[in-house]
Each structure stands twice: as structure tokens, then as C-alpha cells.
Design a protein around this motif. Structure first.
Motif: not given
Length: 138
Positions: A62-77
């Protein structure tokens, strides 16, 4: 006459920016779908896999998925106006469903596969409904 030309140019610029934002905001629907699908895996794992290993694996995953989704969201323009409140409502609805799932799953429906399945669907529903709404809006 010059003011009208300036106003028309400003409106065209605003329309261009809005079109760019709308075209680039489809990422949020994908984010929500990924979150919803993850619930279909996480909830049964948490409810049915007991012991240290189950807790450790589900917590780390869960920590890996949440971190991955959060990283994905912060990289959106682009993050269109109002997404913060919309996202908080989705996560709030998910949190209520998840807490109810855990309380009922451990107190009443211990080791029930049927309950784990229904609970997973209930936990995925807020994100899936918001993703469906987002996709229709874009």
C-alpha cells in the motif's frame, strides 16, 4: 475599437489556456481508476491475510502504491481549479468506507470472503464513480 481588439485577444488567450487545461486534465481519471483497482486487491488482502506477514506485505504494498500515485500526481503539468476539494471528497468517502470495512470485517465478518469482496467493491466505488464523472466531463 482598440479596446475591443484587446478584449477579443484576451478572450482567445483564455480559451486557449482553458482548452490546454481540459486536454491535460484527463490524468486525474486515470489516477482515480488506478486507486479504485488497487482497492480490489488491498481490501481482501487486509481482511483475509492475517499475521505478521500479511500485515507487512499489505502495508508495504500500500505504501508503494500510494507513493507511486502521489509521485504521478505531482508530476502532472495541470491541476484544474477545484480539484483539491473534489479529491478531498473522494478520499473522505473512501476513508469512511475503509474504516467501516475494517471495523465490520474484524468484529463481525472475520475471514468472510463474501464480505471481503463486497467491502473491496465498496472501497473502490468512490474513486471509480469520480473517475467515471471525470472522464465524462473531459
Amino acid at each position: 475599437m482598440h479596446e475591443q481588439a484587446d478584449a477579443a485577444a484576451s478572450l482567445k488567450g483564455i480559451a486557449r489556456i482553458e482548452g490546454t487545461v481540459r486536454g491535460s486534465s484527463g490524468w486525474y481519471a486515470g489516477y482515480l481508476w488506478l486507486f479504485a483497482v488497487w482497492q480490489l486487491v488491498l481490501v481482501p488482502a487486509v481482511l483475509l491475510w492475517h499475521g505478521r506477514t500479511g500485515t507487512l506485505v499489505s502495508t508495504l504494498a500500500n505504501a508503494l502504491v500510494v507513493m507511486g500515485l502521489s509521485l504521478f500526481a505531482t508530476r502532472q503539468p495541470v491541476v484544474p481549479r477545484g480539484y483539491g476539494g473534489r479529491h478531498l471528497r473522494v478520499i473522505g468517502a473512501w476513508a469512511v468506507a475503509y474504516v467501516l470495512t475494517l471495523v465490520l470485517g474484524y468484529a463481525v465478518f472475520l475471514d468472510s470472503v463474501a464480505f471481503a469482496t463486497a467491502a473491496a467493491l465498496a472501497c473502490a466505488m468512490p474513486a471509480a464513480a469520480a473517475a467515471w464523472r471525470e472522464r465524462r466531463a473531459v
